[in-house]
Design a protein around this motif. Structure first.
Motif, short mmCIF file in Angstrom:
data_model
loop_
_atom_site.label_atom_id
_atom_site.label_comp_id
_atom_site.label_asym_id
_atom_site.label_seq_id
_atom_site.Cartn_x
_atom_site.Cartn_y
_atom_site.Cartn_z
N ALA A 105 -61.81 35.31 29.02
CA ALA A 105 -61.39 34.79 30.32
C ALA A 105 -60.68 33.45 30.16
CB ALA A 105 -62.60 34.63 31.24
N GLU A 106 -61.01 32.71 29.10
CA GLU A 106 -60.38 31.42 28.85
C GLU A 106 -58.97 31.64 28.28
OE1 GLU A 106 -63.42 32.10 28.03
OE2 GLU A 106 -64.57 30.69 29.26
N ALA A 107 -58.09 30.72 28.61
CA ALA A 107 -56.74 30.75 28.05
C ALA A 107 -56.79 30.20 26.63
CB ALA A 107 -55.80 29.93 28.91
N ILE A 108 -56.14 30.91 25.70
CA ILE A 108 -56.10 30.49 24.29
C ILE A 108 -54.64 30.45 23.86
CG2 ILE A 108 -56.78 31.03 21.92
CD1 ILE A 108 -59.23 32.44 23.07
N ILE A 109 -54.22 29.33 23.33
CA ILE A 109 -52.84 29.15 22.87
C ILE A 109 -52.88 28.57 21.46
CG2 ILE A 109 -50.68 27.91 23.20
CD1 ILE A 109 -51.12 28.06 26.19
N VAL A 110 -52.08 29.16 20.54
CA VAL A 110 -52.01 28.70 19.16
C VAL A 110 -50.58 28.27 18.88
CG1 VAL A 110 -52.33 29.30 16.73
CG2 VAL A 110 -53.85 30.29 18.47
N ARG B 280 -54.97 11.34 18.77
CA ARG B 280 -56.25 11.87 18.31
C ARG B 280 -56.04 13.16 17.50
NH1 ARG B 280 -61.41 11.03 18.87
NH2 ARG B 280 -62.89 12.76 18.82
N LEU B 281 -55.14 14.06 17.98
CA LEU B 281 -54.89 15.33 17.27
C LEU B 281 -54.27 15.09 15.90
CD1 LEU B 281 -53.54 17.53 20.21
CD2 LEU B 281 -55.78 17.70 19.08
N ASN B 282 -53.28 14.21 15.83
CA ASN B 282 -52.63 13.93 14.55
C ASN B 282 -53.55 13.21 13.58
OD1 ASN B 282 -50.19 15.15 15.27
ND2 ASN B 282 -49.43 13.25 16.23
N GLY B 283 -54.59 12.63 14.10
CA GLY B 283 -55.58 11.99 13.25
C GLY B 283 -56.61 12.97 12.72
N GLY B 284 -56.44 14.25 13.08
CA GLY B 284 -57.33 15.28 12.56
C GLY B 284 -58.54 15.54 13.42
N HIS B 285 -58.56 15.03 14.67
CA HIS B 285 -59.73 15.17 15.55
C HIS B 285 -59.39 16.07 16.73
CE1 HIS B 285 -61.61 11.95 13.29
NE2 HIS B 285 -60.54 11.19 13.51
N ALA B 286 -60.41 16.69 17.30
CA ALA B 286 -60.22 17.51 18.49
C ALA B 286 -60.11 16.61 19.73
CB ALA B 286 -61.38 18.48 18.64
N TRP B 287 -59.38 17.10 20.71
CA TRP B 287 -59.22 16.38 21.98
C TRP B 287 -59.80 17.23 23.09
CZ3 TRP B 287 -56.82 17.63 26.57
CH2 TRP B 287 -56.66 16.60 27.49
N HIS B 288 -60.53 16.62 24.00
CA HIS B 288 -61.11 17.32 25.15
C HIS B 288 -60.79 16.55 26.42
CE1 HIS B 288 -63.86 19.96 27.33
NE2 HIS B 288 -64.31 18.86 27.96
N PRO C 226 -56.92 20.61 15.76
CA PRO C 226 -56.03 20.96 14.64
C PRO C 226 -56.72 21.95 13.71
CG PRO C 226 -56.99 18.81 14.27
CD PRO C 226 -57.46 19.24 15.62
N ALA C 227 -55.93 22.88 13.08
CA ALA C 227 -56.47 23.86 12.12
C ALA C 227 -55.87 23.58 10.75
CB ALA C 227 -56.13 25.29 12.56
N HIS C 228 -56.69 23.81 9.68
CA HIS C 228 -56.26 23.52 8.31
C HIS C 228 -56.50 24.74 7.43
CE1 HIS C 228 -57.26 19.64 10.17
NE2 HIS C 228 -56.28 19.13 9.44
N ASP C 229 -55.70 24.87 6.34
CA ASP C 229 -55.91 25.96 5.39
C ASP C 229 -56.95 25.54 4.36
OD1 ASP C 229 -54.64 24.21 3.68
OD2 ASP C 229 -52.77 25.35 3.55
N ASP C 230 -57.17 26.43 3.34
CA ASP C 230 -58.20 26.15 2.32
C ASP C 230 -57.90 24.90 1.52
OD1 ASP C 230 -59.54 28.39 3.16
OD2 ASP C 230 -58.69 29.70 1.61
N ALA C 231 -56.61 24.54 1.42
CA ALA C 231 -56.24 23.36 0.65
C ALA C 231 -56.29 22.09 1.50
CB ALA C 231 -54.84 23.54 0.07
N ALA D 212 -51.85 24.35 12.06
CA ALA D 212 -51.75 24.82 13.44
C ALA D 212 -52.58 23.95 14.38
CB ALA D 212 -52.22 26.28 13.53
N PHE D 213 -52.35 24.17 15.69
CA PHE D 213 -53.20 23.63 16.75
C PHE D 213 -53.71 24.79 17.58
CE2 PHE D 213 -50.26 20.08 15.97
CZ PHE D 213 -51.16 19.05 15.75
N VAL D 214 -54.99 24.75 17.94
CA VAL D 214 -55.58 25.79 18.77
C VAL D 214 -56.13 25.15 20.03
CG1 VAL D 214 -57.33 27.61 18.91
CG2 VAL D 214 -56.21 27.14 16.72
N ALA D 215 -55.67 25.68 21.18
CA ALA D 215 -56.11 25.16 22.49
C ALA D 215 -56.89 26.23 23.23
CB ALA D 215 -54.92 24.70 23.31
N VAL D 216 -58.08 25.91 23.66
CA VAL D 216 -58.89 26.80 24.51
C VAL D 216 -59.06 26.09 25.85
CG1 VAL D 216 -61.09 28.00 24.77
CG2 VAL D 216 -60.08 27.70 22.49
#
Length: 578
Positions: free
Chosen positions: A444-449, A498-506, A527-532, A537-541
């Motif tokens: 039901a929530e909007a999700i944008i990547v 805040r996002l570019n600093g690697g933190h989530a924003w609410h 923000p999303a990161h790979d194994d390295a 990416a950014f993921v918004a819910v």
């Protein structure tokens, strides 16, 4: 696949074995295929001396010359006759290609070429003398060839055999005299020799080469390529056959490994399951390549460090029930399988009957005709997975060349197992992803990547329904297409910092739909990161607050109406009408 001596090999053997002058000439053909000349392609030392030319001067020389006009019928005509009819030509007192010396000339067919031998001319010999001379030359040739030459009478019995039989097989030539060819080969190949004899009698000419096993004086067996050609008696009837036996033992053993490798490549293309791949690999090593048994084993990390058979060929499968193998310590781990699994290196047993290390398995192996074996490790993604064991009926069946080819087989097998496992892991991951996608699509929530540059890569149906946009209208766009203009620049600057600093924003966003109407969302963006650790990416819910706000406002309006009514009721006196 048949192995036979090529024309060049035959020619070289003949030239080296003859003491008389001897040379090979090759036809020169016009565009329509007609023979217009002959060129000298090889000659022995006696021929060069007779012609008073060096080998380099003689080879490449043509009979009629570059323009094919020089008259040399004394050589061209008999060569043409032999090349056309494949029948032998004997001529006396001839001039040979401009030589001042006269000679007696003999020309025979040699595949697509012709071979000549000659001797200084004397009194023209009678038929008996010519026959004796021809036989003398044949004996010289046969005795100096590395192949075994056998003359069989019409009834198939050996009338003469070249001395090379002793060098190759260890038998004195006279021990073969009077015996049938079928009695000289391995029991399993008698039927093949019978068919060869039938073909010779029926065709009356050279027949295709067959490969058979011929016992040696020591009791072992060697693979020989057999080719037969009939000859006629003076009255034109079938007199018998000349049989050539060529040692192809090493070639056959190497070809087995090459055949296994070729078949393995075909199996890898179509295999979709690990058990199928291993089973088919064991089967082709026996059914296609000619080994007697093949199986695949994996080390078990139990107390005995045993070996588990996971696949094998069909015949002699009960051998695995009769043996016990370990890859740890002790006598049961000193065999080829245990050694291979313990060291991760190929292990060869050249002869089971003479190997002390193979003694625990000697009896069951001998009962099934095993004489030698090769165990090769199979690595999957750099880790030892198991070993492929291959058994042969001959001793010394796995030389360095065969081992090298079979190691390629194990590499291919390891690659195939890894590919199948990767495919299974991918299938599992795709199934997990399918479930995840289903959950996201139905949320039901909007999700944008978005990607790392904030370009929209995905929006679920709820996000599209709330915003009023279609998928193609938002893909690749920046999320600012949803902005209402109500929030100032500092609001977005704080969010992106805040996002570019690697933190989530609410927080709460006031956005605008495609039709221009406003809607309010409670959003969490991370923000999303790979194994390295790289940002990808950014993921918004986001939760739509519009309906909640409407309900809240409705409740507030209702409460306000109630308050107004109560206020009015306070001013109404008893008995008065509203």
């Amino acid at each position: 696949m048949t192995i036979s001596m090529g024309a060049d090999d035959v020619a070289r053997a003949m030239l080296d074995g003859l003491v008389d002058p001897c040379a090979v000439l090759r036809p020169v053909r016009a565009a329509d295929g007609d023979i217009v000349d002959f060129v000298w392609t090889d000659a022995n030392g006696a021929a060069c001396a007779f012609m008073d030319l060096t080998h380099e001067q003689l080879v490449g020389r043509t009979v009629l010359g570059p323009d094919h006009r020089r008259t040399a019928d004394d050589l061209f005509v008999p060569c043409l006759e032999v090349a056309t009819t494949h029948q032998r030509v004997d001529l006396a007192d001839r001039v040979l290609d401009g030589s001042p010396r006269r000679c007696d000339l003999h020309v025979v067919s040699l595949g697509s070429d012709v071979m000549m031998t000659w001797s200084p001319s004397s009194v023209v010999p009678d038929d008996t003398a010519a026959l004796d001379e021809s036989e003398r030359r044949f004996r010289i040739l046969a005795e100096h060839m590395s192949d075994i030459v056998v003359e069989c009478a019409f009834d198939g019995r050996v009338a003469w055999v070249s001395p090379s039989v002793e060098k190759l097989l260890g038998f004195r030539p006279d021990s073969w005299l009077g015996r049938r060819l079928r009695d000289l080969v391995a029991t399993d190949d008698i039927e093949m020799v019978d068919r060869l004899e039938d073909d010779v009698e029926r065709c009356g000419e050279t027949v295709e080469t067959v490969e058979v096993r011929v016992p040696t004086s020591s009791g072992d067996q060697r693979w020989m390529a057999v080719r037969a050609h009939t000859f006629l008696d003076a009255d034109g009837s079938l007199g018998g056959a000349v049989i050539g036996l060529r040692d192809v033992h090493d070639a056959v053993l190497l070809r087995r490994a090459v055949t296994t490798l070729s078949a393995a490549n075909a199996i890898l293309v179509r295999a979709t399951a690990e058990a199928e791949l291993l089973s088919d690999m064991c089967a082709v090593a026996v059914d296609r390549a000619g080994y007697v048994f093949c199986w695949y084993g994996r080390p078990v990390h139990d107390e005995e460090r045993s070996v588990q058979s996971v696949a094998s060929s069909v015949e002699h499968r009960d051998y695995l029930d009769d043996i016990k193998v370990s890859w740890g310590e002790g006598a049961l781990s000193m065999g080829p399988t245990g050694t291979c699994l313990r060291t991760g290196e190929p292990a060869v047993v050249n002869d089971f009957l003479e190997s002390d290390q193979f003694r625990p398995w000697q009896a069951p192996a001998a009962a099934r005709g095993f004489r030698s074996s090769l165990s090769i490790p199979v690595f999957v993604d750099g880790q030892l997975d198991g070993a492929l064991m291959v058994y042969a009926a001959e001793p010394m069946a796995f030389d360095d060349d065969a081992v090298a080819v079979m190691c390629d087989v194990s590499n291919q097998l390891g690659f195939g197992i890894g590919r199948i496992r990767d495919g299974e892991r991918l299938a599992t991951a795709l199934e997990d992803r399918r479930r995840l996608n289903t959950a996201i699509d139905q949320a039901a929530e909007a999700i944008i990547v978005t990607d790392a540059d904030a370009r929209i890569q995905y929006a679920n149906p709820a996000a599209l329904r709330i915003s009023g946009y279609e998928m193609h209208e938002v893909l690749g766009e920046n999320p600012h297409i949803f902005q209402s203009g109500i929030h100032d620049e500092r609001f977005y600057a704080d969010m992106w910092a805040r996002l570019n600093g690697g933190h989530a924003w609410h927080g709460v966003l006031m956005n605008r739909r495609k039709d221009g109407s406003y809607y309010e969302e409670e959003a969490t963006i991370a923000p999303a990161h790979d194994d390295a650790g790289q940002h990808i990416a950014f993921v918004a819910v986001k939760h739509d607050l519009s309906r909640e706000r409407e309900l809240q406002h409705a409740v507030q309006r209702d409460q306000a109406d109630r308050d107004d009514i109560l206020e009015v009721m306070r001013d109404v006196r008893a008995g008065e009408s509203l």
